[in-house]
Design a protein around this motif. Structure first.
Motif, short mmCIF file in Angstrom:
data_model
loop_
_atom_site.label_atom_id
_atom_site.label_comp_id
_atom_site.label_asym_id
_atom_site.label_seq_id
_atom_site.Cartn_x
_atom_site.Cartn_y
_atom_site.Cartn_z
N TYR A 88 -2.75 -3.81 -5.58
CA TYR A 88 -2.60 -2.38 -5.83
C TYR A 88 -2.01 -2.16 -7.23
CZ TYR A 88 -2.86 -2.32 -0.71
OH TYR A 88 -3.25 -2.51 0.58
N THR A 91 -8.19 5.67 2.68
CA THR A 91 -8.42 5.76 1.24
C THR A 91 -9.35 6.92 0.90
OG1 THR A 91 -10.39 4.34 1.28
CG2 THR A 91 -8.24 3.24 1.09
N VAL A 127 -5.28 4.84 -2.44
CA VAL A 127 -4.67 4.75 -1.11
C VAL A 127 -4.17 6.12 -0.70
CG1 VAL A 127 -2.78 3.78 0.25
CG2 VAL A 127 -3.92 2.36 -1.47
N LYS A 128 -4.56 6.55 0.49
CA LYS A 128 -4.01 7.77 1.08
C LYS A 128 -2.79 7.44 1.91
CE LYS A 128 -5.30 11.96 3.59
NZ LYS A 128 -6.41 12.67 4.30
N GLU A 133 -12.38 7.19 -2.05
CA GLU A 133 -13.09 6.33 -2.99
C GLU A 133 -14.36 7.00 -3.48
OE1 GLU A 133 -14.03 2.86 -0.74
OE2 GLU A 133 -11.98 2.62 0.02
N VAL A 148 -6.17 1.06 -5.28
CA VAL A 148 -6.42 -0.14 -4.49
C VAL A 148 -7.69 -0.84 -4.98
CG1 VAL A 148 -7.56 1.25 -2.69
CG2 VAL A 148 -6.82 -1.09 -2.17
N ALA A 159 0.85 -1.20 0.00
CA ALA A 159 0.00 0.00 0.00
C ALA A 159 0.88 1.24 0.00
CB ALA A 159 -0.91 -0.01 1.22
#
Length: 231
Positions: free
Chosen positions: A224, A201, A190-191, A203, A171, A165
């Motif tokens: 990922y 995340t 992904v943050k 989204e 993701v 990640a």
């Protein structure tokens, strides 16, 4: 008539080169050509460090012609859309409208059937990720698709797929916890990796029909995709 036959030395070298080939989509990206054998050096000896070159992936080659964009910039664009919501029919977002009018809609209809207008009310998590990449000016390395399975496969085919990640990674989830690309249900950005078995995340098309920041368990992650970022 001459016979094409490998000597023991050349046969070993051929095995090394074939083993170094990199799978990309349905074909292979061949390893660099063999260096001439220096006196006292066998073909299997490591060449000098200064002449070793790493082959670039197709996405890295694409990135050379694109603006230099960081993962942080892409996440800022994604975060700026938090709160955007679909209508009662599951449509009405800028992400769906953009996709319907894009040439990619015609391509995915040719692949999957239907008609471009059907995307106007379709699940839009992948369209959101695609839109963010386009807004950042790096769509060729972020990719674009409306179907999460083929989106993930595109990353894998281009050698930009993995299990780590990273901020800005795309993701892909399977809500049942499976690890097969064919079982993917959802996609986002992904943050950060929270280091406790979860990821933070951003989204689109969440269960609330919005763009949202979420915290997800990594047990639901299939893998990922890695766009090419500068820094």
């Amino acid at each position: 008539m001459a016979t094409n036959r490998l000597t023991p030395k050349s046969r070993n070298l051929a095995h090394v080169l074939l083993g170094a080939s990199i799978l990309v989509g349905a074909g292979t990206l061949a390893a660099p050509a063999a260096l001439a054998e220096a006196p006292g050096q066998s073909p299997l000896s490591a060449p000098p460090a200064e002449v070793v070159k790493t082959a670039k992936s197709p996405l890295e080659l694409q990135a050379e012609r694109l603006p230099k964009v960081t993962a942080a910039k892409v996440l800022d664009i994604a975060a700026s859309q938090i709160g955007v919501s679909e209508n009662a029919q599951g449509g009405g977002t800028k992400f769906q409208s953009w996709y319907v009018s894009s040439p990619r809609a015609q391509e995915t209809v040719a692949r999957d059937g239907g008609n471009p207008q059907a995307y106007a009310n379709a699940s839009w998590c992948a369209m959101f990720v695609s839109w963010v990449g386009d807004q950042a000016g790096i769509r060729p390395t972020v990719g674009w698709d409306a179907y999460t399975v083929t989106y993930a496969q595109w990353f894998k085919n281009n050698g930009h797929w993995g299990t780590v990640a990273k901020p800005g990674a795309v993701v892909f989830y399977d809500w049942q916890g499976g690890k097969s690309i064919d079982g993917i249900d959802h996609v986002g950005f992904v943050k950060k990796d929270n280091g406790d078995g979860t990821i933070s995340t951003i989204e689109g098309n969440t269960g609330n029909g919005k763009v949202e920041a979420r915290v997800r368990p990594t047990s639901q992650v299939v893998g990922y995709g890695y766009p090419v970022y500068s820094g």
